[in-house]
Design an enzyme around this catalytic site. Structure first.
Site, PDB file in Angstrom:
ATOM      1  N   THR A  68       0.851  -1.196   0.000  1.00  0.00           N
ATOM      2  CA  THR A  68       0.000   0.000   0.000  1.00  0.00           C
ATOM      3  C   THR A  68       0.886   1.245   0.000  1.00  0.00           C
ATOM      4  O   THR A  68       0.704   2.165  -0.807  1.00  0.00           O
ATOM      5  CB  THR A  68      -0.937  -0.001   1.226  1.00  0.00           C
ATOM      6  OG1 THR A  68      -1.788  -1.154   1.140  1.00  0.00           O
ATOM      7  CG2 THR A  68      -1.786   1.257   1.287  1.00  0.00           C
ATOM      8  N   SER A 193       5.001  -6.815  -1.537  1.00  0.00           N
ATOM      9  CA  SER A 193       4.692  -6.947  -0.118  1.00  0.00           C
ATOM     10  C   SER A 193       5.154  -8.308   0.393  1.00  0.00           C
ATOM     11  O   SER A 193       4.858  -9.331  -0.228  1.00  0.00           O
ATOM     12  CB  SER A 193       3.173  -6.820   0.061  1.00  0.00           C
ATOM     13  OG  SER A 193       2.830  -6.870   1.408  1.00  0.00           O
ATOM     14  N   ALA A 194       5.874  -8.327   1.523  1.00  0.00           N
ATOM     15  CA  ALA A 194       6.460  -9.586   2.019  1.00  0.00           C
ATOM     16  C   ALA A 194       5.416 -10.636   2.381  1.00  0.00           C
ATOM     17  O   ALA A 194       5.616 -11.831   2.153  1.00  0.00           O
ATOM     18  CB  ALA A 194       7.324  -9.292   3.246  1.00  0.00           C
ATOM     19  N   THR A 233      12.842   4.750  11.541  1.00  0.00           N
ATOM     20  CA  THR A 233      13.727   3.641  11.912  1.00  0.00           C
ATOM     21  C   THR A 233      13.343   2.393  11.136  1.00  0.00           C
ATOM     22  O   THR A 233      12.160   2.047  11.054  1.00  0.00           O
ATOM     23  CB  THR A 233      13.601   3.372  13.431  1.00  0.00           C
ATOM     24  OG1 THR A 233      13.979   4.559  14.112  1.00  0.00           O
ATOM     25  CG2 THR A 233      14.468   2.206  13.871  1.00  0.00           C
ATOM     26  N   CYS A 319      -9.163  -6.953   1.437  1.00  0.00           N
ATOM     27  CA  CYS A 319      -9.120  -5.511   1.687  1.00  0.00           C
ATOM     28  C   CYS A 319     -10.483  -4.871   1.530  1.00  0.00           C
ATOM     29  O   CYS A 319     -10.747  -3.830   2.081  1.00  0.00           O
ATOM     30  CB  CYS A 319      -8.146  -4.851   0.738  1.00  0.00           C
ATOM     31  SG  CYS A 319      -6.541  -5.619   0.800  1.00  0.00           S
TER      32      CYS A 319
HETATM   33  N1  PMP Z   1      -1.820  -4.617  -4.024  1.00  0.00           N
HETATM   34  C1  PMP Z   1      -2.356  -5.836  -4.162  1.00  0.00           C
HETATM   35  C2  PMP Z   1      -2.587  -6.377  -5.538  1.00  0.00           C
HETATM   36  C3  PMP Z   1      -2.711  -6.584  -3.035  1.00  0.00           C
HETATM   37  O1  PMP Z   1      -3.260  -7.780  -3.186  1.00  0.00           O
HETATM   38  C4  PMP Z   1      -2.477  -6.032  -1.750  1.00  0.00           C
HETATM   39  C5  PMP Z   1      -2.835  -6.792  -0.490  1.00  0.00           C
HETATM   40  N2  PMP Z   1      -4.168  -7.179  -0.414  1.00  0.00           N
HETATM   41  C6  PMP Z   1      -1.911  -4.761  -1.656  1.00  0.00           C
HETATM   42  C7  PMP Z   1      -1.585  -4.087  -2.815  1.00  0.00           C
HETATM   43  C8  PMP Z   1      -1.643  -4.116  -0.336  1.00  0.00           C
HETATM   44  O2  PMP Z   1      -0.526  -4.722   0.262  1.00  0.00           O
HETATM   45  P1  PMP Z   1      -0.139  -4.483   1.787  1.00  0.00           P
HETATM   46  O3  PMP Z   1      -0.976  -5.423   2.564  1.00  0.00           O
HETATM   47  O4  PMP Z   1       1.305  -4.853   1.864  1.00  0.00           O
HETATM   48  O5  PMP Z   1      -0.359  -3.065   2.089  1.00  0.00           O
END
Ligand code: PMP
Length: 381
Positions: A68, A193-194, A233, A319
């Site tokens: 994000t 994203s990890a 940090t 989300c």
């Molecule tokens: N982009 C995509 C395509 C995702 O699937 C997600 C996670 N649902 C995100 C962005 C957001 O990632 P994060 O949880 O690391 O903020």
């Protein structure tokens, strides 16, 4: 049965061990004493491990709190140079909301391209949009979080560059799931994203290709960490876990991807055969190995999932879970509201077993017939 890897994947054992060890150590990566230098060298190692997975240079990576933030940072920094932002209707909210915010005071500066019934972006429309406007930022995802559909970005990137545009991709669902070579994929910016590939939550990265003409416009100001791109940090344990997960994914990918594809195909074949009228969204497009978006007409996904509590799947992207509106991705692909509401997303990954899939098939088939029976009875009463 955990089949929600696109929401978050279980930690890989390598990531758990490395994070645990880093949590036990003391040291701020900016401190000049030995503890600080040890922390900084752990971060350097993680940067190299991630660079190894992506085939880029470690100096092209900025650690963030996740995708994000990486998406927001990319769009924030690239937008002022650019007269137009071109994106697609199936992007994650972390892109769609960021581009809307960035263009809110410049009407007409945002183009949201439609997709076809398989979830693929119309290349010609995209190329026409970037050619029409001298300088644009193109932000198009590599693989969709709800369907797993992969958009081939090679020709889009070439055409965008030829028209003087910059290209950003949200590769959050792709990284660590299929091989990705940034020497071949010529995008300028890439977010990841990890926690989608077996690292911890709350840590990710933005790749900025060396030489990209980008003003340094951070979102977070402070001590100038990450070469001035992202103050604060460093999250050393998280970054170390990301690095270990990246290294493990890099090593195991060639075996994992076909194994997971086989399990996904088993799941889909069994469900399609046993649940009349069901269909898989995006099945004719290239897809990620472990994602299956299945519409079961007459069985609303929330009711279906509630009647099979041992199967952890999703009724859309996590989300947007809880939001009353149906999936914008499925609607963009032409599904009706009812069909979108009756769609379940199963997502598999590195630790998924055949036994889990067979048990999930059994539970889903049973739940589908129970829910359909209740819906039929309600409709006729
Ligand atoms: N982009 C995509 C395509 C995702 O699937 C997600 C996670 N649902 C995100 C962005 C957001 O990632 P994060 O949880 O690391 O903020």
């Amino acid at each position: 049965m955990y089949l929600d890897y696109n929401a978050t994947a279980p930690l890989r054992p390598e990531a758990l061990a490395a994070t645990h060890e880093a949590l036990r150590a003391v040291g701020n990566a900016s401190s000049i004493h030995q503890h600080g230098r040890d922390a900084a060298s752990r971060v350097d190692q993680a940067r190299r491990q991630l660079a190894g997975l992506l085939n880029c240079s470690a100096g092209e990576l900025i650690f963030t709190s996740g995708a994000t933030e990486a998406n927001n940072l990319a769009i924030h920094a690239a937008a002022p140079l650019r007269k137009l932002i071109v994106t697609s209707a199936i992007e994650h909210p972390a892109v769609l909301e960021a581009v809307r915010a960035r263009t809110a005071d410049a009407p007409g500066s945002l183009v949201i391209l439609p997709v076809d019934g398989e979830g693929l972006i119309d290349h010609d429309a995209l190329i026409a949009a970037v050619q029409e406007h001298e300088a644009a930022l193109v932000s198009v995802m590599l693989a969709n979080n709800e369907t797993g559909v992969i958009n081939e970005l090679g020709s889009i990137t070439d055409a965008a560059h030829a028209a003087g545009a910059l290209v950003h991709t949200d590769a959050t669902q792709y990284v660590g799931r299929l091989p990705l070579d940034l020497n071949v994929l010529a995008v300028d910016l890439l977010s990841l994203s990890a926690h989608k590939f077996g690292g911890p939550q709350g840590v990710g990265a933005l790749f900025i290709r060396r030489g990209t003409p980008l003003p340094q416009l951070p979102l977070v100001f402070g001590g100038g960490h990450e070469r001035g791109w992202r103050a604060g940090t460093l999250n050393v344990p998280g970054i170390v876990g990301l690095g270990a997960a990246a290294e493990a994914a890099h090593r195991l990918l060639d075996d994992e991807a076909p194994r997971i594809t086989k399990l996904r195909d088993l799941l889909e074949n069994e469900l399609l055969e046993r649940i009349p009228g069901s269909h898989v969204n995006g099945s004719r497009a290239p897809r990620l190995p472990g994602v299956s978006s299945i519409t079961i007409p007459g069985a609303p996904a929330d009711a279906l999932l509630a009647s099979m509590p041992h199967v952890a799947a999703s009724d859309g992207s996590a989300c947007s879970a809880g939001a009353p509106s149906p999936s914008h991705v499925l609607l963009a692909m032409g599904l009706s509201r009812d069909a979108a509401d009756s769609t379940v997303r199963f997502s598999l990954g590195h630790a998924t077993t055949e036994q889990e899939i067979l048990r999930a098939v059994y539970a889903t088939v049973r739940a589908a017939s129970q829910v359909r029976a209740v819906m039929d009875a309600t409709a006729s009463s």
